[in-house]
Design a protein around this motif. Structure first.
Motif, mmCIF file in Angstrom:
data_model
loop_
_atom_site.group_PDB
_atom_site.id
_atom_site.type_symbol
_atom_site.label_atom_id
_atom_site.label_comp_id
_atom_site.label_asym_id
_atom_site.label_seq_id
_atom_site.Cartn_x
_atom_site.Cartn_y
_atom_site.Cartn_z
ATOM 1 N N MET A 1 0.837 -1.188 0.000
ATOM 2 C CA MET A 1 0.000 0.000 0.000
ATOM 3 C C MET A 1 0.881 1.250 0.000
ATOM 4 N N GLN A 2 0.550 2.211 -0.892
ATOM 5 C CA GLN A 2 1.292 3.465 -0.930
ATOM 6 C C GLN A 2 0.819 4.380 0.201
ATOM 7 N N LYS A 3 1.769 5.010 0.873
ATOM 8 C CA LYS A 3 1.438 5.923 1.968
ATOM 9 C C LYS A 3 1.462 7.373 1.475
ATOM 10 N N ASN A 4 0.515 8.142 1.973
ATOM 11 C CA ASN A 4 0.477 9.603 1.770
ATOM 12 C C ASN A 4 0.240 10.029 0.333
ATOM 13 N N ARG A 5 -0.084 9.102 -0.576
ATOM 14 C CA ARG A 5 -0.250 9.499 -1.972
ATOM 15 C C ARG A 5 -1.557 10.259 -2.192
ATOM 16 N N ARG A 6 -2.623 9.925 -1.420
ATOM 17 C CA ARG A 6 -3.884 10.650 -1.587
ATOM 18 C C ARG A 6 -3.707 12.114 -1.198
ATOM 19 N N LYS A 7 -2.938 12.334 -0.114
ATOM 20 C CA LYS A 7 -2.679 13.703 0.323
ATOM 21 C C LYS A 7 -1.874 14.458 -0.724
ATOM 22 N N GLU A 8 -0.921 13.762 -1.347
ATOM 23 C CA GLU A 8 -0.074 14.414 -2.338
ATOM 24 C C GLU A 8 -0.786 14.605 -3.676
ATOM 25 N N ARG A 9 -1.849 13.824 -3.910
ATOM 26 C CA ARG A 9 -2.617 13.999 -5.150
ATOM 27 C C ARG A 9 -3.276 15.372 -5.192
ATOM 28 N N LYS A 10 -3.604 15.898 -4.012
ATOM 29 C CA LYS A 10 -4.191 17.242 -3.954
ATOM 30 C C LYS A 10 -3.212 18.298 -4.440
ATOM 31 N N LEU A 11 -1.911 17.937 -4.388
ATOM 32 C CA LEU A 11 -0.865 18.859 -4.838
ATOM 33 C C LEU A 11 -0.445 18.570 -6.280
ATOM 34 N N GLY A 12 -1.189 17.676 -6.931
ATOM 35 C CA GLY A 12 -0.915 17.377 -8.333
ATOM 36 C C GLY A 12 -0.124 16.111 -8.575
ATOM 37 N N LEU A 65 3.364 -21.246 -1.298
ATOM 38 C CA LEU A 65 4.789 -21.510 -1.449
ATOM 39 C C LEU A 65 5.236 -22.562 -0.443
ATOM 40 N N PRO A 66 6.202 -23.405 -0.791
ATOM 41 C CA PRO A 66 6.703 -24.398 0.171
ATOM 42 C C PRO A 66 7.417 -23.698 1.326
ATOM 43 N N PRO A 67 7.451 -24.311 2.520
ATOM 44 C CA PRO A 67 8.116 -23.692 3.679
ATOM 45 C C PRO A 67 9.578 -23.372 3.369
ATOM 46 N N ASN A 68 9.957 -22.152 3.633
ATOM 47 C CA ASN A 68 11.331 -21.713 3.385
ATOM 48 C C ASN A 68 11.456 -20.267 3.848
ATOM 49 N N GLU A 69 12.619 -19.686 3.633
ATOM 50 C CA GLU A 69 12.799 -18.255 3.897
ATOM 51 C C GLU A 69 12.694 -17.491 2.586
ATOM 52 N N TYR A 70 11.916 -16.406 2.606
ATOM 53 C CA TYR A 70 11.681 -15.623 1.406
ATOM 54 C C TYR A 70 11.894 -14.131 1.688
ATOM 55 N N VAL A 71 12.197 -13.409 0.626
ATOM 56 C CA VAL A 71 12.301 -11.949 0.701
ATOM 57 C C VAL A 71 11.235 -11.349 -0.207
ATOM 58 N N ILE A 72 10.430 -10.457 0.351
ATOM 59 C CA ILE A 72 9.403 -9.756 -0.423
ATOM 60 C C ILE A 72 9.940 -8.368 -0.758
ATOM 61 N N ILE A 73 9.949 -8.043 -2.042
ATOM 62 C CA ILE A 73 10.502 -6.757 -2.468
ATOM 63 C C ILE A 73 9.428 -5.955 -3.205
ATOM 64 N N PRO A 74 8.835 -4.976 -2.528
ATOM 65 C CA PRO A 74 7.901 -4.068 -3.216
ATOM 66 C C PRO A 74 8.690 -3.040 -4.017
ATOM 67 N N SER A 75 8.132 -2.591 -5.130
ATOM 68 C CA SER A 75 8.861 -1.598 -5.929
ATOM 69 C C SER A 75 7.900 -0.826 -6.815
ATOM 70 N N GLN A 81 12.002 6.139 -8.346
ATOM 71 C CA GLN A 81 10.862 6.780 -7.705
ATOM 72 C C GLN A 81 10.870 6.361 -6.238
ATOM 73 N N GLU A 82 10.795 7.319 -5.359
ATOM 74 C CA GLU A 82 10.907 7.024 -3.939
ATOM 75 C C GLU A 82 9.628 7.415 -3.218
ATOM 76 N N GLY A 83 9.119 6.514 -2.393
ATOM 77 C CA GLY A 83 7.908 6.786 -1.629
ATOM 78 C C GLY A 83 7.794 5.847 -0.451
ATOM 79 N N GLU A 84 6.948 6.200 0.480
ATOM 80 C CA GLU A 84 6.724 5.355 1.649
ATOM 81 C C GLU A 84 5.651 4.321 1.340
ATOM 82 N N PHE A 85 5.741 3.164 1.995
ATOM 83 C CA PHE A 85 4.768 2.107 1.753
ATOM 84 C C PHE A 85 4.520 1.303 3.026
ATOM 85 N N ILE A 86 3.428 0.578 3.020
ATOM 86 C CA ILE A 86 3.112 -0.383 4.085
ATOM 87 C C ILE A 86 3.064 -1.766 3.448
#
Length: 299
Positions: A1-12, A65-75, A81-86
């Motif tokens: 989920m993108q953070k603060n994007r709705r607030k920034e949409r008001k700024l264009g 997925l089978p049991p193991n160690e995984y890395v989740i990479i949001p992008s 492009q840099e932004g905050e996310f949950i």
């Protein structure tokens, strides 16, 4: 989920186009928190990924997925492009997840082996040292020490010879910082041995900078800086990478050669200072107010 994007949409501002990928952690890295390096993603395919990248506030998928160690990479879909996310992970059975963080450490220089005949490269280095010693003696005078202005002249004269390195040279304030960080006896100047150590470091860091300055713009961006810091032998966490960006990058998130070298000089000196205070090697030091101010104000 993108953070603060709705607030920034008001700024264009528009929503970023987002997605994510899931990679299986190699067995030799199980139980560690180290970041996977760039090469890993060049040679390993993801085990699962979002069906598409889309410009919505949030995106979700369900995987088996089978049991193991995984890395989740949001992008984001577009680079740089840099932004905050949950990131939220739901599991039918108990599962542990945590942010990947590197141990904070620096590679220690290895001791040179004795008894071997010097190579051609070593002899070339020796000749270079003799040239530097003569130049240093001319500038330094009888006391064989140089100040910040003299250091600036020496470094900028050398840098000018590297035509493939687009830079306006070092600022005086940068050289003052280098003097402070390399000055082991508190004289406000550096002697030949301190200068030689600084120059050897700058040469190796210059090669790293040129490796990432692929467009020869004289700058690298903050994302490339993470890999450059790692190539130089420093292992930092996300908080420290953010601090480096805030301290050394310009408004466009780019870092020029002068700032790049100053950052590495400070990192190298601060690690050396820490190890000097960490007598028992437990990773914890205790300083009184005078020691703290001497360390931070002069640096």
């Amino acid at each position: 989920m993108q953070k603060n994007r709705r607030k920034e949409r008001k700024l264009g501002a528009n929503l970023y186009t987002i997605g994510f990928a899931i990679y299986e952690v190699p067995k030799e890295m199980h139980g560690t928190k180290h970041h996977l390096q760039k090469d890993f993603f060049l040679y390993n395919a993801s085990k699962a990924r979002s069906k598409t990248y889309i410009n919505m506030r949030e995106i979700s998928e369900r995987f088996r997925l089978p049991p193991n160690e995984y890395v989740i990479i949001p992008s984001t879909y577009e680079p740089h492009q840099e932004g905050e996310f949950i990131l939220r992970v739901f599991s039918e059975k108990r599962s542990l997840s945590e942010e990947a963080e590197n141990m904070i450490e620096a590679e220690r220089p290895s001791k040179k082996k004795k008894g071997k005949r010097p190579s051609a490269k070593a002899r070339e280095s020796s000749e270079e040292e003799n040239q530097f010693r003569n130049i240093f003696r001319q500038i330094a005078g009888d006391d064989m020490e140089i100040n910040a202005e003299e250091l600036r002249n020496v470094l900028n004269n050398v840098v000018k010879k590297h035509k493939d390195l687009k830079t306006e040279g070092f600022e005086l304030e940068s050289c003052r910082s280098m003097i402070a960080l390399m000055d082991t006896d508190g004289s406000g100047k550096i002697n030949f041995d301190e200068f030689r150590h600084l120059w050897d470091k700058i040469k190796s860091w210059q090669k790293i900078f040129k490796r990432y300055d692929t467009d020869h713009s004289g700058t690298i961006n903050s994302y490339e800086m993470r890999n450059a810091v790692n190539d130089a032998g420093f292992r930092l966490n996300n908080q420290l990478y953010d601090i480096i960006t805030m301290r050394y990058a310009d408004k466009n998130m780019n870092i020029d050669f002068d700032s790049f070298i100053c950052c590495f000089v400070r990192l190298d000196a601060m690690f050396r200072a820490f190890h000097a205070f960490d007598k028992d090697g437990d990773g914890i030091i205790k300083l009184n107010v005078l020691e703290w101010l001497q360390l931070t104000m002069y640096a």
